[in-house]
Design a protein around this motif. Structure first.
Motif, mmCIF file in Angstrom:
data_model
loop_
_atom_site.group_PDB
_atom_site.id
_atom_site.type_symbol
_atom_site.label_atom_id
_atom_site.label_comp_id
_atom_site.label_asym_id
_atom_site.label_seq_id
_atom_site.Cartn_x
_atom_site.Cartn_y
_atom_site.Cartn_z
ATOM 1 N N LEU A 236 0.848 -1.186 0.000
ATOM 2 C CA LEU A 236 0.000 0.000 0.000
ATOM 3 C C LEU A 236 0.887 1.240 0.000
ATOM 4 O O LEU A 236 1.824 1.345 0.782
ATOM 5 C CB LEU A 236 -0.897 0.003 1.240
ATOM 6 N N GLN A 237 0.620 2.173 -0.906
ATOM 7 C CA GLN A 237 1.391 3.422 -0.943
ATOM 8 C C GLN A 237 0.545 4.547 -0.369
ATOM 9 O O GLN A 237 -0.575 4.785 -0.814
ATOM 10 C CB GLN A 237 1.808 3.772 -2.371
ATOM 11 N N VAL A 238 1.088 5.251 0.615
ATOM 12 C CA VAL A 238 0.399 6.370 1.254
ATOM 13 C C VAL A 238 1.316 7.580 1.214
ATOM 14 O O VAL A 238 2.456 7.539 1.684
ATOM 15 C CB VAL A 238 0.018 6.055 2.714
ATOM 16 N N ASP A 239 0.821 8.685 0.626
ATOM 17 C CA ASP A 239 1.539 9.949 0.595
ATOM 18 C C ASP A 239 0.813 10.953 1.489
ATOM 19 O O ASP A 239 -0.371 11.224 1.270
ATOM 20 C CB ASP A 239 1.607 10.506 -0.822
ATOM 21 N N LEU A 240 1.513 11.483 2.481
ATOM 22 C CA LEU A 240 0.970 12.495 3.381
ATOM 23 C C LEU A 240 1.689 13.804 3.111
ATOM 24 O O LEU A 240 2.923 13.831 2.999
ATOM 25 C CB LEU A 240 1.172 12.084 4.845
ATOM 26 N N SER A 241 0.947 14.901 3.001
ATOM 27 C CA SER A 241 1.582 16.193 2.761
ATOM 28 C C SER A 241 0.911 17.271 3.595
ATOM 29 O O SER A 241 -0.261 17.160 3.971
ATOM 30 C CB SER A 241 1.526 16.574 1.277
ATOM 31 N N ALA A 242 1.661 18.314 3.887
ATOM 32 C CA ALA A 242 1.157 19.466 4.628
ATOM 33 C C ALA A 242 1.768 20.709 4.012
ATOM 34 O O ALA A 242 2.996 20.861 3.985
ATOM 35 C CB ALA A 242 1.508 19.364 6.104
ATOM 36 N N SER A 243 0.926 21.592 3.477
ATOM 37 C CA SER A 243 1.400 22.792 2.788
ATOM 38 C C SER A 243 0.762 24.036 3.383
ATOM 39 O O SER A 243 -0.372 24.000 3.867
ATOM 40 C CB SER A 243 1.075 22.727 1.295
ATOM 41 N N PHE A 244 1.497 25.132 3.304
ATOM 42 C CA PHE A 244 1.002 26.445 3.720
ATOM 43 C C PHE A 244 0.962 27.358 2.498
ATOM 44 O O PHE A 244 1.848 27.292 1.635
ATOM 45 C CB PHE A 244 1.906 27.063 4.788
ATOM 46 N N LEU A 245 -0.056 28.188 2.427
ATOM 47 C CA LEU A 245 -0.176 29.198 1.371
ATOM 48 C C LEU A 245 -0.146 30.569 2.034
ATOM 49 O O LEU A 245 -1.015 30.896 2.847
ATOM 50 C CB LEU A 245 -1.467 29.021 0.579
ATOM 51 N N PHE A 246 0.881 31.363 1.696
ATOM 52 C CA PHE A 246 1.046 32.680 2.302
ATOM 53 C C PHE A 246 0.711 33.770 1.299
ATOM 54 O O PHE A 246 1.228 33.800 0.183
ATOM 55 C CB PHE A 246 2.489 32.854 2.790
ATOM 56 N N ASN A 247 -0.203 34.654 1.709
ATOM 57 C CA ASN A 247 -0.565 35.834 0.921
ATOM 58 C C ASN A 247 -1.068 35.464 -0.474
ATOM 59 O O ASN A 247 -0.933 36.251 -1.417
ATOM 60 C CB ASN A 247 0.643 36.779 0.819
ATOM 61 N N ASP A 248 -1.642 34.253 -0.590
ATOM 62 C CA ASP A 248 -2.161 33.756 -1.867
ATOM 63 C C ASP A 248 -1.109 33.751 -2.971
ATOM 64 O O ASP A 248 -1.434 33.763 -4.158
ATOM 65 C CB ASP A 248 -3.373 34.578 -2.320
ATOM 66 N N LYS A 249 0.171 33.696 -2.584
ATOM 67 C CA LYS A 249 1.265 33.742 -3.560
ATOM 68 C C LYS A 249 2.263 32.599 -3.384
ATOM 69 O O LYS A 249 2.642 31.946 -4.345
ATOM 70 C CB LYS A 249 2.024 35.080 -3.446
ATOM 71 N N PHE A 250 2.713 32.402 -2.155
ATOM 72 C CA PHE A 250 3.778 31.438 -1.886
ATOM 73 C C PHE A 250 3.222 30.216 -1.153
ATOM 74 O O PHE A 250 2.507 30.365 -0.159
ATOM 75 C CB PHE A 250 4.882 32.071 -1.034
ATOM 76 N N SER A 251 3.557 29.040 -1.624
ATOM 77 C CA SER A 251 3.202 27.812 -0.911
ATOM 78 C C SER A 251 4.479 27.051 -0.580
ATOM 79 O O SER A 251 5.436 27.048 -1.363
ATOM 80 C CB SER A 251 2.264 26.932 -1.748
ATOM 81 N N PHE A 252 4.507 26.445 0.585
ATOM 82 C CA PHE A 252 5.669 25.678 1.014
ATOM 83 C C PHE A 252 5.198 24.595 1.974
ATOM 84 O O PHE A 252 4.206 24.771 2.694
ATOM 85 C CB PHE A 252 6.710 26.585 1.689
ATOM 86 N N GLY A 253 5.883 23.463 1.967
ATOM 87 C CA GLY A 253 5.447 22.377 2.835
ATOM 88 C C GLY A 253 6.356 21.171 2.723
ATOM 89 O O GLY A 253 7.434 21.214 2.120
ATOM 90 N N ALA A 254 5.893 20.080 3.312
ATOM 91 C CA ALA A 254 6.658 18.836 3.342
ATOM 92 C C ALA A 254 5.710 17.671 3.103
ATOM 93 O O ALA A 254 4.490 17.773 3.277
ATOM 94 C CB ALA A 254 7.372 18.674 4.680
ATOM 95 N N ALA A 255 6.290 16.541 2.701
ATOM 96 C CA ALA A 255 5.502 15.344 2.432
ATOM 97 C C ALA A 255 6.277 14.115 2.884
ATOM 98 O O ALA A 255 7.506 14.137 2.983
ATOM 99 C CB ALA A 255 5.161 15.239 0.946
ATOM 100 N N TYR A 256 5.526 13.047 3.140
ATOM 101 C CA TYR A 256 6.131 11.775 3.539
ATOM 102 C C TYR A 256 5.443 10.652 2.797
ATOM 103 O O TYR A 256 4.216 10.526 2.841
ATOM 104 C CB TYR A 256 5.993 11.565 5.043
ATOM 105 N N ARG A 257 6.225 9.865 2.077
ATOM 106 C CA ARG A 257 5.719 8.666 1.398
ATOM 107 C C ARG A 257 6.073 7.477 2.279
ATOM 108 O O ARG A 257 7.241 7.214 2.533
ATOM 109 C CB ARG A 257 6.330 8.535 0.004
ATOM 110 N N LEU A 258 5.051 6.776 2.747
ATOM 111 C CA LEU A 258 5.205 5.732 3.751
ATOM 112 C C LEU A 258 6.308 4.741 3.375
ATOM 113 O O LEU A 258 6.271 4.127 2.309
ATOM 114 C CB LEU A 258 3.879 4.997 3.937
ATOM 115 N N ASP A 259 7.295 4.609 4.266
ATOM 116 C CA ASP A 259 8.403 3.663 4.094
ATOM 117 C C ASP A 259 9.157 3.859 2.787
ATOM 118 O O ASP A 259 9.738 2.909 2.242
ATOM 119 C CB ASP A 259 7.893 2.211 4.167
ATOM 120 N N ALA A 260 9.170 5.107 2.258
ATOM 121 C CA ALA A 260 9.817 5.307 0.964
ATOM 122 C C ALA A 260 10.625 6.597 0.882
ATOM 123 O O ALA A 260 11.792 6.570 0.489
ATOM 124 C CB ALA A 260 8.787 5.275 -0.158
ATOM 125 N N ALA A 261 10.015 7.759 1.235
ATOM 126 C CA ALA A 261 10.720 9.015 1.000
ATOM 127 C C ALA A 261 10.133 10.143 1.834
ATOM 128 O O ALA A 261 8.969 10.088 2.265
ATOM 129 C CB ALA A 261 10.654 9.387 -0.485
#
Length: 318
Positions: A236-261
């Motif tokens: 089973l492949q599960v990708d979890l991500s969390a992103s922030f959007l600042f001032n409707d211009k910049f987005s930044f975040g991180a992600a984790y692929r279960l047991d992979a990356a």
């Protein structure tokens, strides 16, 4: 560290044929899946309310000779004065510097119904064609002898898929099976005992995708998202991500692929029409050591044709 090219290509193909032996061929993999939903769910076609064109390039395991490279191009739009949407996409995979190349051409059609004041539910249908090329002349064993079998050139396989997609202004969820036909690409198991024997059969990949946008304050939004991929014969492949959007211009975040990356992501809304996205993956498996590769990179670019009356107050985060 210097690698022997033939050895590395052989290593990559061992990985490919390991999946083949399990009869579980995986679809293309993306870190910025939240901006590339058309590739996994035909119900997404037309959901952004305007003509949207996107291109994504992924280079896997940079620094490793023969590592996979994927290019995706898609376009989708609603059909004016109707509940219909359409989309087209092209996905090209290249493994082993041309040893294995796969190209998918797909067309999608969606039908959308309004289920609440802001909520819309879309049903999608996709039809596609798959072309496979496999050059056995680029494979060598440890004695540098060529593999004795015929090359595969433009092996054609049709397919179709289904998807359902719900969204409102702050939430989305979708369930899809982009390829429903379990296509057998090649099988030389009937040849003599001295020849290479393998079977490649595409299994159905099921996707579940969901995310929500939370308004933290006037200038900052937070979006957690999940992509789950299920296919018979593979983990089973599960990708979890969390992103922030600042001032409707910049987005930044991180992600984790279960047991992979693990991954880092950055996006910039260059204008109301143009968005740029970047992502970097570092493997958490044994392959992730710096002696093997320098990680994986993605570049994403989206252009949207906004009419003068469609100027948005707050850009869509998905």
């Amino acid at each position: 560290m210097v690698f022997n090219k033939n050895l590395v290509i052989q290593l990559v193909l061992v990985c490919v044929f390991t999946m083949v032996s399990l009869q579980a061929q995986q679809d293309a993999q993306y870190t910025q899946y939240m901006y590339n939903t058309m590739s996994v769910n035909p119900g997404y076609a037309g959901s952004r309310g305007q003509l949207s064109a996107a291109a994504l390039y992924r280079s896997q395991w940079v620094g490793l000779d023969g590592a996979p490279k994927t290019f995706t191009l898609n376009l989708h739009s609603p059909i004016r004065e109707s509940n219909l949407g359409y989309g087209i996409s092209i996905v090209n995979d290249n493994i082993g510097d041309g040893t294995v190349t796969e190209t998918n051409f797909e067309a999608a059609l969606s039908y959308t119904i309004r289920v609440s004041t802001e909520g819309k539910l879309s049903f999608g249908l996709k039809a596609g064609a798959h072309l496979l090329n496999l050059d056995f002349n680029k494979l060598r064993n440890f004695d540098a002898e060529p593999v004795s079998t015929d090359n595969i050139e433009n092996k054609f396989s049709p397919n179709f898929g289904l998807g359902i997609y719900y969204h409102d202004q702050t939430f989305y969820a979708g369930l899809s099976a982009p390829n429903l036909l379990q296509t057998e690409y090649f099988d030389n198991g009937q040849q003599d005992a001295n020849s290479v024997q393998f079977l490649s059969k595409e299994r159905i990949n099921f996707y579940f995708i969901t995310g929500v946008v939370l308004d933290l304050n006037g200038n900052l939004k937070f979006k957690p998202a999940i992509l789950t991929k299920m296919v018979g014969g593979a983990p089973l492949q599960v990708d979890l991500s969390a992103s922030f959007l600042f001032n409707d211009k910049f987005s930044f975040g991180a992600a984790y692929r279960l047991d992979a990356a693990v991954s880092g992501m950055f996006g910039f809304q260059i204008s109301e029409q143009l968005m740029l996205g970047l992502a970097y993956d570092r493997e958490t498996t044994a392959l992730g050591g710096t002696q093997f590769n320098d990680g994986s990179f993605e570049v994403f670019l989206r252009y949207e044709l906004l009419k003068s009356f469609q100027r948005t107050v707050s850009p869509r985060f998905f």
